[in-house]
Design a protein around this motif. Structure first.
Motif, PDB file in Angstrom:
ATOM      1  N   LEU A  10      -4.668  -4.765   1.021  1.00 39.49           N
ATOM      2  CA  LEU A  10      -4.282  -5.430  -0.215  1.00 39.49           C
ATOM      3  C   LEU A  10      -4.031  -4.400  -1.298  1.00 39.49           C
ATOM      4  O   LEU A  10      -4.885  -3.567  -1.591  1.00 39.49           O
ATOM      5  CB  LEU A  10      -5.374  -6.405  -0.654  1.00 39.49           C
ATOM      6  CG  LEU A  10      -5.654  -7.544   0.326  1.00 39.49           C
ATOM      7  CD1 LEU A  10      -6.825  -8.383  -0.165  1.00 39.49           C
ATOM      8  CD2 LEU A  10      -4.432  -8.406   0.506  1.00 39.49           C
ATOM      9  N   GLY A  12      -3.120  -4.751  -5.032  1.00 43.83           N
ATOM     10  CA  GLY A  12      -2.963  -5.772  -6.067  1.00 43.83           C
ATOM     11  C   GLY A  12      -2.968  -7.140  -5.417  1.00 43.83           C
ATOM     12  O   GLY A  12      -3.925  -7.516  -4.746  1.00 43.83           O
ATOM     13  N   THR A  13      -1.883  -7.881  -5.580  1.00 46.57           N
ATOM     14  CA  THR A  13      -1.773  -9.193  -4.939  1.00 46.57           C
ATOM     15  C   THR A  13      -0.835  -9.151  -3.729  1.00 46.57           C
ATOM     16  O   THR A  13      -0.517 -10.185  -3.156  1.00 46.57           O
ATOM     17  CB  THR A  13      -1.231 -10.232  -5.945  1.00 46.57           C
ATOM     18  OG1 THR A  13       0.040  -9.794  -6.419  1.00 46.57           O
ATOM     19  CG2 THR A  13      -2.198 -10.420  -7.096  1.00 46.57           C
ATOM     20  N   GLU A  14      -0.407  -7.966  -3.368  1.00 44.40           N
ATOM     21  CA  GLU A  14       0.532  -7.792  -2.259  1.00 44.40           C
ATOM     22  C   GLU A  14      -0.206  -7.336  -0.997  1.00 44.40           C
ATOM     23  O   GLU A  14      -1.066  -6.466  -1.056  1.00 44.40           O
ATOM     24  CB  GLU A  14       1.572  -6.741  -2.649  1.00 44.40           C
ATOM     25  CG  GLU A  14       2.663  -6.541  -1.640  1.00 44.40           C
ATOM     26  CD  GLU A  14       3.658  -5.482  -2.102  1.00 44.40           C
ATOM     27  OE1 GLU A  14       4.291  -4.877  -1.219  1.00 44.40           O
ATOM     28  OE2 GLU A  14       3.777  -5.255  -3.319  1.00 44.40           O
ATOM     29  N   ALA A  15       0.143  -7.925   0.138  1.00 45.54           N
ATOM     30  CA  ALA A  15      -0.433  -7.525   1.428  1.00 45.54           C
ATOM     31  C   ALA A  15       0.542  -6.605   2.144  1.00 45.54           C
ATOM     32  O   ALA A  15       1.710  -6.955   2.330  1.00 45.54           O
ATOM     33  CB  ALA A  15      -0.714  -8.749   2.284  1.00 45.54           C
TER      34      ALA A  15
END
Length: 83
Positions: A10, A12-15
């Protein structure tokens, strides 16, 4: 190579996808994690050893290297243990 699976890191909010490759080789028994792991990821040896110790498989008396690719991406969290 013993196994290869895909996990995520992860950012931030990105995988972002992370390939986890495990190599079981000759040499003195040891466990290493490579690929910019944080301390929680490096402590996977203790959690993995405890999990395998409670199964009929047991801990292999060989050198184990877990590679987390890509190497430039910081890996944080205990969810890499599952892979």
């Amino acid at each position: 190579m013993l196994a290869k699976v895909t996990s995520v890191a992860l950012v931030g909010t990105e995988a972002r996808p992370v390939e986890v490759e495990v190599y079981l080789g000759k040499g003195l028994p040891s466990f290493s994690v490579v690929g910019l792991p944080t301390r929680s990821v490096r402590e996977a040896e203790h959690r993995t050893r405890a999990a395998l110790g409670s199964t009929p498989i047991g801990w292999p008396p060989r050198r184990i290297v877990a590679s987390l690719a890509p190497g430039a991406l910081r890996k944080d969290g205990t969810h890499f243990d599952l892979a």
